[in-house]
Design a protein around this motif. Structure first.
Motif, PDB file in Angstrom:
ATOM      1  N   PHE A  78       5.063   5.862   3.286  1.00 42.46           N
ATOM      2  CA  PHE A  78       4.926   4.359   2.523  1.00 42.46           C
ATOM      3  C   PHE A  78       6.282   3.533   2.465  1.00 42.46           C
ATOM      4  O   PHE A  78       7.120   3.926   3.280  1.00 42.46           O
ATOM      5  CB  PHE A  78       4.533   3.913   0.974  1.00 42.46           C
ATOM      6  CG  PHE A  78       3.510   5.590   0.939  1.00 42.46           C
ATOM      7  CD1 PHE A  78       2.098   4.663   0.900  1.00 42.46           C
ATOM      8  CD2 PHE A  78       3.247   6.271   0.770  1.00 42.46           C
ATOM      9  CE1 PHE A  78       1.458   5.881   0.765  1.00 42.46           C
ATOM     10  CE2 PHE A  78       2.429   7.599   1.131  1.00 42.46           C
ATOM     11  CZ  PHE A  78       1.242   6.707  -0.130  1.00 42.46           C
TER      12      PHE A  78
ATOM     13  N   ASP B 101       2.380   3.145   7.254  1.00 42.46           N
ATOM     14  CA  ASP B 101       1.015   3.236   6.917  1.00 42.46           C
ATOM     15  C   ASP B 101       0.276   2.256   6.066  1.00 42.46           C
ATOM     16  O   ASP B 101      -0.201   1.264   6.520  1.00 42.46           O
ATOM     17  CB  ASP B 101       0.493   4.424   7.151  1.00 42.46           C
ATOM     18  CG  ASP B 101       0.806   4.532   8.375  1.00 42.46           C
ATOM     19  OD1 ASP B 101       1.301   4.685   9.623  1.00 42.46           O
ATOM     20  OD2 ASP B 101       0.950   6.871   8.321  1.00 42.46           O
ATOM     21  N   ILE B 102       0.742   2.470   4.922  1.00 39.55           N
ATOM     22  CA  ILE B 102       0.435   2.093   4.050  1.00 39.55           C
ATOM     23  C   ILE B 102       1.659   1.139   3.230  1.00 39.55           C
ATOM     24  O   ILE B 102       2.788   2.369   3.161  1.00 39.55           O
ATOM     25  CB  ILE B 102      -0.359   2.700   2.787  1.00 39.55           C
ATOM     26  CG1 ILE B 102      -1.172   1.862   1.884  1.00 39.55           C
ATOM     27  CG2 ILE B 102       0.245   3.800   2.462  1.00 39.55           C
ATOM     28  CD1 ILE B 102      -2.568   2.701   1.460  1.00 39.55           C
ATOM     29  N   ASN B 103       2.006   0.124   2.458  1.00 41.65           N
ATOM     30  CA  ASN B 103       2.811  -0.006   1.502  1.00 41.65           C
ATOM     31  C   ASN B 103       2.600  -0.355  -0.186  1.00 41.65           C
ATOM     32  O   ASN B 103       1.501  -0.615  -0.508  1.00 41.65           O
ATOM     33  CB  ASN B 103       2.850  -1.623   1.774  1.00 41.65           C
ATOM     34  CG  ASN B 103       3.336  -1.654   3.411  1.00 41.65           C
ATOM     35  OD1 ASN B 103       4.745  -0.192   3.555  1.00 41.65           O
ATOM     36  ND2 ASN B 103       3.305  -1.869   4.479  1.00 41.65           N
TER      37      ASN B 103
ATOM     38  N   ASN C 237       2.178  -8.367   3.789  1.00 41.41           N
ATOM     39  CA  ASN C 237       1.123  -7.775   3.935  1.00 41.41           C
ATOM     40  C   ASN C 237       0.564  -7.724   5.423  1.00 41.41           C
ATOM     41  O   ASN C 237      -0.694  -7.346   6.251  1.00 41.41           O
ATOM     42  CB  ASN C 237       0.634  -6.028   2.715  1.00 41.41           C
ATOM     43  CG  ASN C 237       2.442  -5.440   2.663  1.00 41.41           C
ATOM     44  OD1 ASN C 237       2.539  -4.340   3.199  1.00 41.41           O
ATOM     45  ND2 ASN C 237       2.970  -5.670   1.769  1.00 41.41           N
TER      46      ASN C 237
ATOM     47  N   LYS D 229      -1.868  -4.698   6.743  1.00 37.19           N
ATOM     48  CA  LYS D 229      -1.333  -3.619   6.441  1.00 37.19           C
ATOM     49  C   LYS D 229      -1.566  -2.968   5.208  1.00 37.19           C
ATOM     50  O   LYS D 229      -1.698  -4.305   4.141  1.00 37.19           O
ATOM     51  CB  LYS D 229       0.857  -3.420   6.053  1.00 37.19           C
ATOM     52  CG  LYS D 229       1.147  -2.961   7.553  1.00 37.19           C
ATOM     53  CD  LYS D 229       1.228  -1.635   8.340  1.00 37.19           C
ATOM     54  CE  LYS D 229       1.535  -1.868   9.536  1.00 37.19           C
ATOM     55  NZ  LYS D 229       1.526   0.091  10.601  1.00 37.19           N
ATOM     56  N   PRO D 230      -2.429  -2.249   4.971  1.00 33.66           N
ATOM     57  CA  PRO D 230      -2.886  -0.908   3.629  1.00 33.66           C
ATOM     58  C   PRO D 230      -1.768  -1.864   2.356  1.00 33.66           C
ATOM     59  O   PRO D 230      -0.340  -0.736   2.620  1.00 33.66           O
ATOM     60  CB  PRO D 230      -3.257  -0.565   3.917  1.00 33.66           C
ATOM     61  CG  PRO D 230      -3.566  -0.145   4.982  1.00 33.66           C
ATOM     62  CD  PRO D 230      -2.648  -1.391   5.453  1.00 33.66           C
ATOM     63  N   PHE D 231      -2.625  -2.218   1.422  1.00 31.88           N
ATOM     64  CA  PHE D 231      -1.589  -1.911   0.479  1.00 31.88           C
ATOM     65  C   PHE D 231      -2.151  -1.952  -1.188  1.00 31.88           C
ATOM     66  O   PHE D 231      -3.381  -1.995  -1.413  1.00 31.88           O
ATOM     67  CB  PHE D 231      -0.307  -3.284   0.603  1.00 31.88           C
ATOM     68  CG  PHE D 231      -1.593  -4.298   0.416  1.00 31.88           C
ATOM     69  CD1 PHE D 231      -2.105  -5.127  -1.377  1.00 31.88           C
ATOM     70  CD2 PHE D 231      -2.147  -5.543   1.524  1.00 31.88           C
ATOM     71  CE1 PHE D 231      -2.625  -6.238  -1.380  1.00 31.88           C
ATOM     72  CE2 PHE D 231      -2.741  -5.907   1.072  1.00 31.88           C
ATOM     73  CZ  PHE D 231      -3.573  -6.525   0.044  1.00 31.88           C
TER      74      PHE D 231
ATOM     75  N   MET E 164      -7.553   5.138   7.611  1.00 29.18           N
ATOM     76  CA  MET E 164      -6.616   3.705   8.121  1.00 29.18           C
ATOM     77  C   MET E 164      -7.285   3.235   8.782  1.00 29.18           C
ATOM     78  O   MET E 164      -7.588   2.063   9.186  1.00 29.18           O
ATOM     79  CB  MET E 164      -5.516   4.668   9.086  1.00 29.18           C
ATOM     80  CG  MET E 164      -4.151   5.233   8.522  1.00 29.18           C
ATOM     81  SD  MET E 164      -3.191   3.803   7.156  1.00 29.18           S
ATOM     82  CE  MET E 164      -3.997   3.853   5.721  1.00 29.18           C
TER      83      MET E 164
ATOM     84  N   CYS F 198      -9.997   1.192   6.934  1.00 33.82           N
ATOM     85  CA  CYS F 198      -9.192   0.042   5.845  1.00 33.82           C
ATOM     86  C   CYS F 198      -9.473  -1.312   7.207  1.00 33.82           C
ATOM     87  O   CYS F 198      -9.347  -2.455   6.416  1.00 33.82           O
ATOM     88  CB  CYS F 198      -7.384  -0.144   5.714  1.00 33.82           C
ATOM     89  SG  CYS F 198      -7.119   0.761   4.583  1.00 33.82           S
TER      90      CYS F 198
END
Length: 182
Positions: free
Chosen positions: A3, A58-60, A84, A89-91, A151, A154
């Protein structure tokens, strides 16, 4: 399963909560370190620059503006979230109450049920933070297969949001161009 948490400008209590969490679970977060980059082209002037940091995750977790100000009567969505979306990017948004609902009203999709977003309806930043941290713990417990599957699942949301962002930018640009003729 990394993250991104950029905490160089922490001037509100929620950021300190997440910075403490990041320091306790360092394997989940990027820090402000050149160890993140193994690139032969890395140079000090590119010290954790965006979008390079976004590409390394990968995700934020998005720590939105005014999250600690319970007096704001509407969700305040900034470039932190839209960045994002732009970089697909998933968040998870740690923002004002109903931040995710506000995004959905603008035509964006969110990551529920892939990511538990029930925190968005909670009244105080303290309660939302607690639930976001629980979700981070759940995500960190995923094995590699589960993580890869998350991932992949998403991707349709990321594509939809990216296209929606481009459409909204074009609409705004067209509207502004139209003002020149008034």
């Amino acid at each position: 399963k990394r993250f991104l948490l950029l905490n160089a400008h922490m001037d509100y209590p929620v950021a300190q909560v997440f910075a403490k969490y990041a320091s306790e679970y360092t394997d989940m977060f990027l820090d402000s370190s050149n160890d993140v980059y193994n690139s032969p082209t890395w140079r000090p002037s590119k010290f954790l620059e965006l979008p390079e940091a976004l590409h390394a995750t990968d995700i934020n977790v998005v720590l939105e503006a005014y999250v600690d100000h319970e007096v704001i009567e509407y969700p305040f969505i900034t470039e932190k979230t839209y960045r994002n979306i732009k970089y697909k990017k998933p968040f998870i948004i740690m923002g004002n109450k109903y931040s995710l609902l506000s995004l959905r009203k603008l035509g964006y999709k969110t990551f529920d049920p892939l990511i538990n977003e029930s925190y968005d309806t909670l009244g105080t930043s303290k309660h939302r933070s607690k639930e976001v941290l629980k979700e981070l713990n759940r995500l960190s417990q995923m094995n590699n297969y589960e993580w890869d599957d998350l991932m992949i699942q998403c991707k349709p949301v990321l594509e939809h949001n990216y296209n929606n962002l481009l459409k909204r930018i074009k609409q705004t640009k067209d509207w502004l161009e139209g003002l020149k003729d008034l």
